[in-house]
Enzyme design. Structure first.
Site, PDB file in Angstrom:
ATOM      1  N   GLY A 164       4.760   2.423  -5.373  1.00  0.00           N
ATOM      2  CA  GLY A 164       3.939   1.154  -3.718  1.00  0.00           C
ATOM      3  C   GLY A 164       2.670   1.160  -4.384  1.00  0.00           C
ATOM      4  O   GLY A 164       1.859   2.072  -4.811  1.00  0.00           O
ATOM      5  N   ASN A 206      12.779  -2.215   1.659  1.00  0.00           N
ATOM      6  CA  ASN A 206      12.982  -1.848  -0.110  1.00  0.00           C
ATOM      7  C   ASN A 206      14.822  -0.846  -0.597  1.00  0.00           C
ATOM      8  O   ASN A 206      15.424  -1.395  -0.706  1.00  0.00           O
ATOM      9  CB  ASN A 206      12.108  -1.014  -0.794  1.00  0.00           C
ATOM     10  CG  ASN A 206      10.960  -1.625  -0.854  1.00  0.00           C
ATOM     11  OD1 ASN A 206      11.231  -3.268  -0.927  1.00  0.00           O
ATOM     12  ND2 ASN A 206       9.606  -1.638  -0.481  1.00  0.00           N
ATOM     13  N   GLY A 255       6.033   8.034  -5.713  1.00  0.00           N
ATOM     14  CA  GLY A 255       6.501   7.252  -4.792  1.00  0.00           C
ATOM     15  C   GLY A 255       5.697   6.002  -5.543  1.00  0.00           C
ATOM     16  O   GLY A 255       4.748   5.785  -6.184  1.00  0.00           O
ATOM     17  N   GLU A 295       9.540   9.148 -11.375  1.00  0.00           N
ATOM     18  CA  GLU A 295      10.821   8.264 -12.005  1.00  0.00           C
ATOM     19  C   GLU A 295      10.086   7.082 -12.152  1.00  0.00           C
ATOM     20  O   GLU A 295      10.340   6.222 -12.987  1.00  0.00           O
ATOM     21  CB  GLU A 295      11.431   7.596 -10.229  1.00  0.00           C
ATOM     22  CG  GLU A 295      11.962   6.919 -10.493  1.00  0.00           C
ATOM     23  CD  GLU A 295      12.666   6.735  -8.576  1.00  0.00           C
ATOM     24  OE1 GLU A 295      13.224   8.273  -8.070  1.00  0.00           O
ATOM     25  OE2 GLU A 295      12.257   5.654  -7.672  1.00  0.00           O
ATOM     26  N   GLY A 352      13.557   7.096  -5.008  1.00  0.00           N
ATOM     27  CA  GLY A 352      14.570   8.467  -5.158  1.00  0.00           C
ATOM     28  C   GLY A 352      13.728   9.540  -4.184  1.00  0.00           C
ATOM     29  O   GLY A 352      13.551  10.519  -4.685  1.00  0.00           O
TER      30      GLY A 352
END
Ligand code: COA
Length: 504
Positions: free
Chosen positions: A267, A380, A265, A290, A384
Protein backbone atom coordinates in the site's frame (compact mmCIF):
# COMPACT_ATOMS: atom_id res chain seq x y z
CA UNK A 1 6.33 -19.13 -33.00
CA UNK A 2 9.89 -20.38 -33.55
CA UNK A 3 11.17 -17.63 -31.26
CA UNK A 4 8.55 -18.48 -28.64
CA UNK A 5 9.51 -22.16 -28.69
CA UNK A 6 13.08 -21.18 -27.77
CA UNK A 7 11.66 -20.44 -24.31
CA UNK A 8 10.66 -24.14 -23.96
CA UNK A 9 14.06 -25.74 -23.81
CA UNK A 10 12.68 -29.26 -23.32
CA UNK A 11 11.70 -30.06 -26.94
CA UNK A 12 9.44 -32.91 -25.89
CA UNK A 13 7.01 -30.31 -24.53
CA UNK A 14 6.65 -28.35 -27.78
CA UNK A 15 3.66 -30.42 -28.89
CA UNK A 16 1.73 -29.26 -25.79
CA UNK A 17 1.44 -25.64 -26.96
CA UNK A 18 -2.24 -24.66 -27.23
CA UNK A 19 -4.24 -21.45 -27.37
CA UNK A 20 -5.68 -20.01 -24.15
CA UNK A 21 -9.28 -20.77 -25.23
CA UNK A 22 -8.49 -24.44 -25.57
CA UNK A 23 -6.78 -24.54 -22.17
CA UNK A 24 -9.76 -22.74 -20.61
CA UNK A 25 -12.13 -25.34 -22.11
CA UNK A 26 -10.53 -28.04 -19.88
CA UNK A 27 -11.76 -26.36 -16.69
CA UNK A 28 -14.86 -28.04 -15.30
CA UNK A 29 -17.56 -26.78 -12.96
CA UNK A 30 -16.53 -27.26 -9.30
CA UNK A 31 -12.79 -27.42 -9.92
CA UNK A 32 -10.13 -25.68 -7.84
CA UNK A 33 -7.55 -23.63 -9.70
CA UNK A 34 -4.19 -22.58 -8.30
CA UNK A 35 -3.19 -19.42 -10.17
CA UNK A 36 0.21 -17.78 -10.00
CA UNK A 37 0.13 -14.14 -8.98
CA UNK A 38 1.06 -12.11 -5.96
CA UNK A 39 0.03 -8.48 -5.45
CA UNK A 40 -0.48 -7.78 -9.16
CA UNK A 41 2.78 -9.47 -10.14
CA UNK A 42 3.39 -12.61 -12.17
CA UNK A 43 -0.25 -13.55 -12.47
CA UNK A 44 -1.50 -16.12 -14.96
CA UNK A 45 -3.36 -13.95 -17.41
CA UNK A 46 -4.25 -15.58 -20.73
CA UNK A 47 -6.22 -18.55 -19.34
CA UNK A 48 -8.14 -16.51 -16.73
CA UNK A 49 -9.09 -14.01 -19.50
CA UNK A 50 -10.24 -16.94 -21.65
CA UNK A 51 -12.24 -18.34 -18.73
CA UNK A 52 -14.03 -15.02 -18.38
CA UNK A 53 -14.90 -15.16 -22.11
CA UNK A 54 -16.11 -18.75 -21.75
CA UNK A 55 -18.37 -17.71 -18.88
CA UNK A 56 -20.41 -15.67 -21.39
CA UNK A 57 -21.80 -18.92 -22.80
CA UNK A 58 -21.08 -21.62 -20.19
CA UNK A 59 -22.37 -21.97 -16.66
CA UNK A 60 -19.64 -22.96 -14.22
CA UNK A 61 -18.06 -21.99 -10.93
CA UNK A 62 -14.56 -22.63 -9.64
CA UNK A 63 -12.49 -22.06 -6.52
CA UNK A 64 -9.65 -19.62 -7.18
CA UNK A 65 -6.52 -19.96 -5.03
CA UNK A 66 -3.56 -17.65 -5.64
CA UNK A 67 -0.49 -16.27 -3.93
CA UNK A 68 -2.19 -12.96 -3.18
CA UNK A 69 -4.11 -10.30 -5.17
CA UNK A 70 -4.19 -10.44 -8.96
CA UNK A 71 -3.56 -7.59 -11.40
CA UNK A 72 -4.78 -6.85 -14.92
CA UNK A 73 -8.30 -6.63 -13.46
CA UNK A 74 -8.41 -10.44 -13.31
CA UNK A 75 -10.00 -10.51 -9.85
CA UNK A 76 -12.52 -7.92 -11.04
CA UNK A 77 -13.34 -9.83 -14.24
CA UNK A 78 -13.61 -13.23 -12.55
CA UNK A 79 -15.83 -11.77 -9.87
CA UNK A 80 -18.05 -9.91 -12.35
CA UNK A 81 -18.35 -13.02 -14.52
CA UNK A 82 -19.90 -14.81 -11.53
CA UNK A 83 -17.66 -17.86 -11.90
CA UNK A 84 -16.08 -17.79 -8.45
CA UNK A 85 -17.33 -20.10 -5.76
CA UNK A 86 -14.54 -19.48 -3.26
CA UNK A 87 -11.50 -17.18 -3.41
CA UNK A 88 -8.43 -17.36 -1.17
CA UNK A 89 -6.08 -16.21 0.39
CA UNK A 90 -6.03 -12.45 -0.46
CA UNK A 91 -7.52 -9.93 -2.88
CA UNK A 92 -7.34 -6.17 -3.28
CA UNK A 93 -9.87 -5.35 -5.96
CA UNK A 94 -12.75 -2.90 -5.48
CA UNK A 95 -15.32 -4.95 -7.44
CA UNK A 96 -14.35 -8.24 -5.83
CA UNK A 97 -14.46 -6.52 -2.43
CA UNK A 98 -17.98 -5.29 -3.18
CA UNK A 99 -19.12 -8.76 -4.25
CA UNK A 100 -17.52 -10.44 -1.22
CA UNK A 101 -19.24 -7.96 1.08
CA UNK A 102 -22.55 -8.53 -0.74
CA UNK A 103 -22.15 -12.28 -0.14
CA UNK A 104 -21.98 -13.03 -3.87
CA UNK A 105 -18.98 -15.30 -3.43
CA UNK A 106 -16.98 -16.69 -0.56
CA UNK A 107 -13.60 -15.39 0.51
CA UNK A 108 -11.21 -17.10 2.89
CA UNK A 109 -8.77 -14.59 4.29
CA UNK A 110 -5.57 -16.41 5.31
CA UNK A 111 -2.12 -15.71 6.67
CA UNK A 112 -0.14 -15.95 3.46
CA UNK A 113 2.37 -18.42 4.89
CA UNK A 114 -0.44 -20.88 5.68
CA UNK A 115 -1.92 -21.66 2.27
CA UNK A 116 0.88 -23.90 0.97
CA UNK A 117 1.02 -25.86 4.21
CA UNK A 118 -2.77 -26.37 4.15
CA UNK A 119 -2.77 -27.51 0.53
CA UNK A 120 -0.01 -30.05 1.17
CA UNK A 121 -1.77 -31.41 4.25
CA UNK A 122 -5.08 -31.74 2.39
CA UNK A 123 -6.89 -29.24 4.63
CA UNK A 124 -7.91 -27.25 1.52
CA UNK A 125 -9.52 -28.57 -1.67
CA UNK A 126 -7.11 -30.41 -3.93
CA UNK A 127 -5.79 -28.35 -6.85
CA UNK A 128 -7.21 -29.58 -10.16
CA UNK A 129 -5.24 -27.18 -12.33
CA UNK A 130 -2.15 -25.15 -11.51
CA UNK A 131 -1.98 -22.28 -14.01
CA UNK A 132 1.32 -20.49 -13.65
CA UNK A 133 3.11 -17.74 -15.51
CA UNK A 134 6.71 -18.37 -16.53
CA UNK A 135 9.51 -16.77 -18.50
CA UNK A 136 10.68 -20.16 -19.70
CA UNK A 137 10.88 -23.91 -19.14
CA UNK A 138 14.41 -25.24 -18.75
CA UNK A 139 15.86 -28.31 -20.46
CA UNK A 140 16.19 -30.03 -17.08
CA UNK A 141 12.51 -29.67 -16.25
CA UNK A 142 12.00 -26.47 -14.32
CA UNK A 143 9.48 -23.67 -14.70
CA UNK A 144 11.17 -20.27 -14.34
CA UNK A 145 8.59 -17.91 -12.80
CA UNK A 146 8.29 -14.23 -13.69
CA UNK A 147 7.79 -11.34 -11.25
CA UNK A 148 6.38 -13.40 -8.40
CA UNK A 149 6.72 -16.86 -6.94
CA UNK A 150 3.80 -16.75 -4.52
CA UNK A 151 2.29 -20.23 -4.07
CA UNK A 152 3.22 -21.45 -7.56
CA UNK A 153 5.64 -24.09 -6.29
CA UNK A 154 2.96 -25.75 -4.17
CA UNK A 155 0.31 -25.42 -6.87
CA UNK A 156 2.65 -27.12 -9.36
CA UNK A 157 3.78 -29.85 -6.95
CA UNK A 158 0.24 -30.65 -5.73
CA UNK A 159 -1.95 -30.10 -8.81
CA UNK A 160 -3.41 -32.91 -10.88
CA UNK A 161 -2.76 -30.89 -14.08
CA UNK A 162 -0.47 -28.00 -14.94
CA UNK A 163 -0.89 -25.24 -17.52
CA UNK A 164 2.14 -23.00 -18.06
CA UNK A 165 1.69 -19.50 -19.48
CA UNK A 166 4.97 -18.39 -21.02
CA UNK A 167 5.02 -14.62 -21.01
CA UNK A 168 7.18 -13.28 -23.84
CA UNK A 169 6.76 -9.77 -22.40
CA UNK A 170 9.11 -10.66 -19.54
CA UNK A 171 12.84 -10.70 -20.04
CA UNK A 172 14.68 -14.02 -20.03
CA UNK A 173 16.99 -12.27 -17.54
CA UNK A 174 14.61 -13.43 -14.82
CA UNK A 175 16.28 -16.83 -14.94
CA UNK A 176 18.60 -17.03 -11.93
CA UNK A 177 16.60 -14.55 -9.84
CA UNK A 178 14.43 -17.06 -7.99
CA UNK A 179 15.28 -19.40 -5.14
CA UNK A 180 12.74 -22.21 -4.98
CA UNK A 181 12.53 -24.34 -1.85
CA UNK A 182 9.69 -26.43 -0.45
CA UNK A 183 9.83 -27.60 3.17
CA UNK A 184 9.28 -31.29 3.84
CA UNK A 185 6.07 -32.42 5.55
CA UNK A 186 5.48 -31.28 9.09
CA UNK A 187 6.84 -33.76 11.62
CA UNK A 188 9.75 -34.84 9.44
CA UNK A 189 11.02 -31.39 8.49
CA UNK A 190 14.57 -30.14 8.92
CA UNK A 191 15.18 -26.46 9.79
CA UNK A 192 14.80 -24.18 6.76
CA UNK A 193 18.42 -23.14 6.19
CA UNK A 194 17.95 -19.40 5.52
CA UNK A 195 20.23 -17.72 8.05
CA UNK A 196 20.99 -14.57 6.03
CA UNK A 197 18.77 -12.45 3.78
CA UNK A 198 20.80 -13.34 0.69
CA UNK A 199 21.08 -17.11 1.34
CA UNK A 200 20.11 -19.28 -1.61
CA UNK A 201 18.78 -22.64 -0.46
CA UNK A 202 16.88 -24.05 -3.43
CA UNK A 203 16.69 -24.31 -7.19
CA UNK A 204 16.40 -21.55 -9.79
CA UNK A 205 13.05 -22.84 -11.00
CA UNK A 206 9.99 -24.87 -10.04
CA UNK A 207 10.55 -28.59 -10.64
CA UNK A 208 7.59 -30.36 -12.24
CA UNK A 209 6.35 -33.76 -13.30
CA UNK A 210 6.16 -33.48 -17.11
CA UNK A 211 3.33 -36.05 -17.19
CA UNK A 212 1.14 -33.47 -15.45
CA UNK A 213 1.75 -30.69 -18.00
CA UNK A 214 -1.55 -30.48 -19.87
CA UNK A 215 -0.77 -27.44 -21.98
CA UNK A 216 1.52 -24.49 -22.59
CA UNK A 217 0.11 -21.11 -23.61
CA UNK A 218 2.01 -18.07 -24.88
CA UNK A 219 1.12 -14.53 -23.84
CA UNK A 220 2.68 -11.07 -23.96
CA UNK A 221 0.34 -9.42 -21.50
CA UNK A 222 2.55 -7.71 -18.92
CA UNK A 223 1.79 -7.10 -15.23
CA UNK A 224 -0.40 -4.16 -14.40
CA UNK A 225 1.30 -1.35 -12.48
CA UNK A 226 0.77 -0.85 -8.77
CA UNK A 227 -1.85 1.61 -7.58
CA UNK A 228 0.16 3.33 -4.86
CA UNK A 229 -0.42 7.05 -4.58
CA UNK A 230 2.46 9.54 -4.17
CA UNK A 231 3.83 10.57 -0.77
CA UNK A 232 1.87 13.25 1.05
CA UNK A 233 2.40 15.35 4.17
CA UNK A 234 1.00 12.71 6.53
CA UNK A 235 2.95 9.78 5.11
CA UNK A 236 6.15 11.83 5.22
CA UNK A 237 5.43 12.68 8.85
CA UNK A 238 4.79 8.99 9.65
CA UNK A 239 8.14 8.16 8.05
CA UNK A 240 9.89 10.80 10.16
CA UNK A 241 8.35 9.47 13.39
CA UNK A 242 9.32 5.94 12.46
CA UNK A 243 12.85 7.07 11.76
CA UNK A 244 12.89 8.88 15.13
CA UNK A 245 11.91 5.60 16.82
CA UNK A 246 14.62 3.66 14.98
CA UNK A 247 17.16 6.37 15.74
CA UNK A 248 16.32 6.03 19.45
CA UNK A 249 16.82 2.26 19.16
CA UNK A 250 20.28 2.88 17.71
CA UNK A 251 21.07 5.39 20.48
CA UNK A 252 20.35 2.86 23.22
CA UNK A 253 22.38 0.23 21.37
CA UNK A 254 19.67 -2.20 20.32
CA UNK A 255 20.56 -1.66 16.65
CA UNK A 256 23.38 -0.19 14.61
CA UNK A 257 22.78 2.08 11.59
CA UNK A 258 22.40 -1.13 9.60
CA UNK A 259 19.26 -1.84 11.64
CA UNK A 260 17.85 -5.36 11.09
CA UNK A 261 16.33 -6.79 7.91
CA UNK A 262 13.20 -4.82 7.10
CA UNK A 263 9.80 -6.08 6.06
CA UNK A 264 7.43 -3.50 4.72
CA UNK A 265 3.76 -4.09 3.97
CA UNK A 266 1.69 -3.25 0.94
CA UNK A 267 0.00 0.00 0.00
CA UNK A 268 0.76 3.68 -0.28
CA UNK A 269 1.51 4.29 3.38
CA UNK A 270 4.07 1.46 3.67
CA UNK A 271 5.72 2.53 0.41
CA UNK A 272 5.99 6.14 1.55
CA UNK A 273 7.35 5.18 4.95
CA UNK A 274 10.14 3.09 3.47
CA UNK A 275 10.88 5.86 0.99
CA UNK A 276 11.43 8.19 3.95
CA UNK A 277 14.60 6.26 4.81
CA UNK A 278 16.39 7.62 1.75
CA UNK A 279 17.47 10.76 3.56
CA UNK A 280 18.18 9.01 6.85
CA UNK A 281 21.55 8.02 8.30
CA UNK A 282 20.67 4.30 8.01
CA UNK A 283 22.80 2.39 5.54
CA UNK A 284 23.71 -1.09 4.28
CA UNK A 285 20.08 -2.00 4.84
CA UNK A 286 18.60 -5.34 3.89
CA UNK A 287 15.01 -6.11 3.04
CA UNK A 288 13.35 -9.46 3.84
CA UNK A 289 9.81 -8.82 2.77
CA UNK A 290 6.87 -10.09 0.83
CA UNK A 291 6.45 -7.47 -1.87
CA UNK A 292 9.11 -5.14 -3.24
CA UNK A 293 7.43 -1.83 -4.05
CA UNK A 294 8.97 1.25 -5.74
CA UNK A 295 10.60 2.48 -2.54
CA UNK A 296 12.91 -0.56 -2.28
CA UNK A 297 14.35 0.21 -5.71
CA UNK A 298 14.69 3.90 -4.78
CA UNK A 299 16.65 2.77 -1.72
CA UNK A 300 18.82 0.46 -3.84
CA UNK A 301 19.48 3.36 -6.25
CA UNK A 302 20.35 5.61 -3.33
CA UNK A 303 22.88 3.02 -2.11
CA UNK A 304 20.92 2.49 1.11
CA UNK A 305 19.71 -1.07 0.53
CA UNK A 306 22.27 -3.64 -0.53
CA UNK A 307 20.02 -6.72 -0.78
CA UNK A 308 16.32 -7.47 -1.00
CA UNK A 309 14.51 -10.80 -0.71
CA UNK A 310 10.76 -11.12 -1.35
CA UNK A 311 8.21 -13.17 -3.22
CA UNK A 312 7.08 -10.54 -5.71
CA UNK A 313 8.00 -7.25 -7.37
CA UNK A 314 5.09 -4.83 -7.72
CA UNK A 315 5.95 -1.49 -9.29
CA UNK A 316 4.31 1.66 -10.62
CA UNK A 317 4.36 2.07 -14.42
CA UNK A 318 7.24 4.54 -14.26
CA UNK A 319 9.33 2.35 -11.98
CA UNK A 320 8.62 -0.76 -14.08
CA UNK A 321 10.21 0.90 -17.12
CA UNK A 322 13.21 1.96 -15.08
CA UNK A 323 13.77 -1.37 -13.27
CA UNK A 324 12.97 -3.82 -16.06
CA UNK A 325 14.76 -1.55 -18.57
CA UNK A 326 18.07 -2.27 -16.82
CA UNK A 327 17.28 -5.36 -14.81
CA UNK A 328 20.86 -6.62 -14.91
CA UNK A 329 21.69 -3.68 -12.59
CA UNK A 330 19.38 -4.97 -9.86
CA UNK A 331 19.37 -8.72 -10.45
CA UNK A 332 22.32 -9.57 -8.21
CA UNK A 333 20.79 -7.70 -5.30
CA UNK A 334 17.48 -9.55 -5.40
CA UNK A 335 16.00 -12.96 -4.65
CA UNK A 336 12.39 -14.01 -5.22
CA UNK A 337 11.23 -16.92 -3.02
CA UNK A 338 7.97 -18.80 -2.42
CA UNK A 339 5.70 -16.89 -0.02
CA UNK A 340 5.89 -19.80 2.37
CA UNK A 341 9.59 -18.97 2.81
CA UNK A 342 9.42 -15.15 2.74
CA UNK A 343 6.69 -15.27 5.39
CA UNK A 344 7.93 -18.24 7.38
CA UNK A 345 7.77 -17.70 11.18
CA UNK A 346 10.99 -19.68 11.67
CA UNK A 347 12.98 -17.38 9.38
CA UNK A 348 11.30 -14.15 10.47
CA UNK A 349 12.19 -14.88 14.10
CA UNK A 350 15.70 -16.08 13.23
CA UNK A 351 16.55 -13.00 11.17
CA UNK A 352 14.96 -10.71 13.76
CA UNK A 353 13.02 -8.54 11.34
CA UNK A 354 11.73 -5.04 11.79
CA UNK A 355 8.21 -5.50 10.41
CA UNK A 356 6.30 -2.42 9.24
CA UNK A 357 2.66 -2.93 8.27
CA UNK A 358 -0.33 -0.68 7.79
CA UNK A 359 -3.42 -0.69 9.97
CA UNK A 360 -6.90 0.54 9.14
CA UNK A 361 -7.38 1.33 12.82
CA UNK A 362 -5.91 0.51 16.20
CA UNK A 363 -7.34 0.90 19.64
CA UNK A 364 -6.16 2.57 22.81
CA UNK A 365 -4.63 -0.72 24.01
CA UNK A 366 -2.80 -1.55 20.77
CA UNK A 367 -5.07 -4.10 19.09
CA UNK A 368 -4.97 -3.64 15.32
CA UNK A 369 -7.65 -3.99 12.66
CA UNK A 370 -6.07 -4.30 9.21
CA UNK A 371 -8.93 -5.62 7.16
CA UNK A 372 -12.51 -5.00 8.24
CA UNK A 373 -13.86 -1.52 7.61
CA UNK A 374 -16.23 -0.70 10.49
CA UNK A 375 -15.79 -4.25 11.74
CA UNK A 376 -17.70 -6.05 9.00
CA UNK A 377 -16.69 -5.02 5.48
CA UNK A 378 -13.66 -6.72 3.95
CA UNK A 379 -10.98 -4.37 2.63
CA UNK A 380 -8.18 -6.59 1.24
CA UNK A 381 -7.22 -9.29 3.70
CA UNK A 382 -4.63 -9.92 6.39
CA UNK A 383 -1.99 -10.80 3.80
CA UNK A 384 1.36 -11.41 5.41
CA UNK A 385 0.94 -8.83 8.15
CA UNK A 386 0.15 -11.49 10.76
CA UNK A 387 3.00 -13.75 9.67
CA UNK A 388 5.41 -10.89 10.18
CA UNK A 389 3.93 -9.09 13.19
CA UNK A 390 3.63 -12.17 15.37
CA UNK A 391 7.21 -13.27 14.71
CA UNK A 392 9.18 -10.07 14.13
CA UNK A 393 11.79 -8.61 16.46
CA UNK A 394 9.88 -5.33 16.36
CA UNK A 395 6.31 -5.27 15.01
CA UNK A 396 5.38 -1.77 13.91
CA UNK A 397 1.98 -0.65 12.64
CA UNK A 398 1.53 2.65 10.84
CA UNK A 399 -1.59 4.54 9.79
CA UNK A 400 -2.82 8.07 9.28
CA UNK A 401 -4.62 9.15 12.46
CA UNK A 402 -7.78 10.09 10.56
CA UNK A 403 -9.46 8.93 7.35
CA UNK A 404 -12.25 10.26 5.10
CA UNK A 405 -11.56 13.92 5.74
CA UNK A 406 -11.58 13.51 9.50
CA UNK A 407 -14.90 11.68 9.79
CA UNK A 408 -13.03 8.56 10.87
CA UNK A 409 -10.51 8.32 13.67
CA UNK A 410 -8.01 5.51 13.13
CA UNK A 411 -7.55 5.37 16.89
CA UNK A 412 -10.70 4.07 18.56
CA UNK A 413 -11.66 2.81 22.02
CA UNK A 414 -11.93 -0.79 20.79
CA UNK A 415 -11.15 -2.00 17.27
CA UNK A 416 -14.26 -3.34 15.56
CA UNK A 417 -12.30 -6.39 14.34
CA UNK A 418 -9.00 -7.76 15.64
CA UNK A 419 -6.27 -8.97 13.27
CA UNK A 420 -3.27 -8.34 15.48
CA UNK A 421 -3.78 -8.56 19.20
CA UNK A 422 -2.09 -6.21 21.64
CA UNK A 423 0.42 -9.02 22.24
CA UNK A 424 1.68 -8.86 18.65
CA UNK A 425 2.03 -5.10 18.37
CA UNK A 426 5.18 -3.36 19.59
CA UNK A 427 5.00 0.14 18.15
CA UNK A 428 2.19 2.19 16.58
CA UNK A 429 2.89 5.26 14.48
CA UNK A 430 0.70 7.97 12.99
CA UNK A 431 1.59 11.37 11.57
CA UNK A 432 1.06 12.68 15.12
CA UNK A 433 3.84 10.59 16.66
CA UNK A 434 4.73 7.10 17.81
CA UNK A 435 3.94 4.98 20.86
CA UNK A 436 6.45 2.32 21.86
CA UNK A 437 4.25 -0.21 23.64
CA UNK A 438 6.91 -2.73 24.58
CA UNK A 439 6.82 -3.60 28.23
CA UNK A 440 3.81 -1.39 28.90
CA UNK A 441 0.70 -2.47 30.78
CA UNK A 442 -2.66 -1.67 29.17
CA UNK A 443 -3.20 1.44 31.30
CA UNK A 444 0.21 2.79 30.28
CA UNK A 445 -0.49 1.97 26.64
CA UNK A 446 -3.81 3.80 26.55
CA UNK A 447 -2.36 7.06 27.81
CA UNK A 448 0.61 6.94 25.44
CA UNK A 449 -1.44 6.03 22.39
CA UNK A 450 -4.02 8.75 22.99
CA UNK A 451 -1.42 11.43 23.70
CA UNK A 452 1.13 10.50 21.02
CA UNK A 453 -0.90 9.08 18.13
CA UNK A 454 -4.50 10.33 18.13
CA UNK A 455 -5.50 13.27 15.96
CA UNK A 456 -6.25 16.50 17.90
CA UNK A 457 -9.84 16.31 16.60
CA UNK A 458 -10.37 13.07 18.56
CA UNK A 459 -7.99 13.33 21.50
CA UNK A 460 -10.49 14.73 23.98
CA UNK A 461 -13.17 12.25 22.92
CA UNK A 462 -10.74 9.38 23.57
CA UNK A 463 -9.59 10.85 26.89
CA UNK A 464 -13.22 11.08 28.05
CA UNK A 465 -13.85 7.46 27.07
CA UNK A 466 -10.71 6.26 28.84
CA UNK A 467 -11.48 8.28 31.98
CA UNK A 468 -14.93 6.69 32.22
CA UNK A 469 -13.41 3.26 31.53
CA UNK A 470 -11.06 3.73 34.48
CA UNK A 471 -14.08 4.14 36.77
CA UNK A 472 -15.15 0.61 35.77
CA UNK A 473 -11.72 -0.84 36.60
CA UNK A 474 -10.11 -3.95 35.20
CA UNK A 475 -6.73 -4.85 33.74
CA UNK A 476 -7.93 -3.45 30.42
CA UNK A 477 -10.62 -0.92 31.37
CA UNK A 478 -13.58 -0.51 29.03
CA UNK A 479 -17.09 0.89 29.04
CA UNK A 480 -18.46 -2.06 27.12
CA UNK A 481 -21.71 -0.39 26.07
CA UNK A 482 -19.66 2.47 24.57
CA UNK A 483 -16.65 0.51 23.29
CA UNK A 484 -17.93 0.77 19.70
CA UNK A 485 -19.47 4.23 20.11
CA UNK A 486 -17.08 5.72 17.53
CA UNK A 487 -18.23 3.14 14.96
CA UNK A 488 -21.94 3.35 15.77
CA UNK A 489 -21.74 7.13 15.59
CA UNK A 490 -20.19 6.78 12.14
CA UNK A 491 -23.08 4.58 11.00
CA UNK A 492 -25.68 6.94 12.41
CA UNK A 493 -24.17 10.35 11.65
CA UNK A 494 -21.49 9.60 9.02
CA UNK A 495 -18.81 10.78 11.42
CA UNK A 496 -17.08 9.44 14.51
CA UNK A 497 -16.80 12.95 15.82
CA UNK A 498 -19.01 13.76 18.78
CA UNK A 499 -19.59 17.03 20.66
CA UNK A 500 -17.36 16.52 23.70
CA UNK A 501 -19.76 18.60 25.82
CA UNK A 502 -22.40 15.89 25.32
CA UNK A 503 -19.99 13.21 26.55
CA UNK A 504 -19.07 14.58 29.96
N1 COA B 1 -11.89 3.10 8.30
C1 COA B 1 -12.36 3.11 7.03
N2 COA B 1 -11.58 3.33 5.95
C2 COA B 1 -10.29 3.60 6.18
C3 COA B 1 -9.73 3.63 7.46
C4 COA B 1 -10.59 3.37 8.55
N3 COA B 1 -10.15 3.35 9.80
N4 COA B 1 -8.41 3.92 7.35
C5 COA B 1 -8.15 4.06 6.04
N5 COA B 1 -9.29 3.88 5.34
C6 COA B 1 -9.43 3.94 3.88
C7 COA B 1 -8.74 5.14 3.27
O1 COA B 1 -9.57 6.28 3.35
C8 COA B 1 -8.53 4.67 1.85
O2 COA B 1 -9.78 4.75 1.18
P1 COA B 1 -9.86 5.10 -0.39
O3 COA B 1 -9.21 3.92 -1.08
O4 COA B 1 -11.34 5.18 -0.63
O5 COA B 1 -9.11 6.37 -0.55
C9 COA B 1 -8.21 3.18 2.01
O6 COA B 1 -8.73 2.82 3.32
C10 COA B 1 -6.72 2.87 1.95
O7 COA B 1 -6.07 3.63 2.90
P2 COA B 1 -4.67 4.34 2.66
O8 COA B 1 -4.48 5.31 3.79
O9 COA B 1 -4.57 4.86 1.26
O10 COA B 1 -3.66 3.15 2.95
P3 COA B 1 -2.92 2.04 2.09
O11 COA B 1 -3.07 2.14 0.62
O12 COA B 1 -1.56 2.06 2.62
O13 COA B 1 -3.69 0.70 2.56
C11 COA B 1 -4.46 -0.99 4.09
C12 COA B 1 -3.89 0.43 3.91
C13 COA B 1 -4.61 -1.25 5.59
C14 COA B 1 -5.82 -1.11 3.42
C15 COA B 1 -3.45 -1.99 3.42
O14 COA B 1 -2.16 -1.77 3.93
C16 COA B 1 -3.84 -3.43 3.68
O15 COA B 1 -4.68 -3.99 2.98
N6 COA B 1 -3.26 -4.05 4.73
C17 COA B 1 -3.58 -5.42 5.12
C18 COA B 1 -2.68 -6.44 4.48
C19 COA B 1 -1.26 -6.23 4.83
O16 COA B 1 -0.90 -5.56 5.79
N7 COA B 1 -0.39 -6.78 4.03
C20 COA B 1 1.03 -6.55 4.16
C21 COA B 1 1.76 -7.76 4.50
S1 COA B 1 3.28 -7.79 3.66
Amino acid sequence: MEKNLERIKDNSLHSLVVCADEAASWIQDGMTLGLSGFTRAGDAKAVPFALVERAKKDDFKVNIFTGASLGCDIDKLLSEAGIINKRLPFQADATMRKNINAGKHLFVDQHLSHTAEMIRSGALSAIDFAIVEAVSITADGMIIPTTSVGNSLTFVSQAKNIIVEINMGHSALFEGLHDIYEPADQGVREPIPVTKVDDRIGTVGIPFDSAKIRGIVFTEHIDSPSTIVPLDFETEEIAQHLIAFLRDEVKVGRFTNKLAPIQSGIGSVANAVLHGMIDSEFENLQVYSEVLQDSVFDLIDAGKVNFASACSITLSGKKMKQVYGKFEKYRDQLILRPQEITNHPEIIRRLGLIAINTALEFDIYGNVNSIHVSGTKMMNGIGGSGDFARNARVAIFVTKSIAKGGNISSIVPFVAHVDHTEHDVDVVVTEQGYADLRGLAPRERAELIIENCAHPLYKEQLRIYYKEALTRGGQTPHVLEKAFSFHTNLVEYSTMLQEVETLV
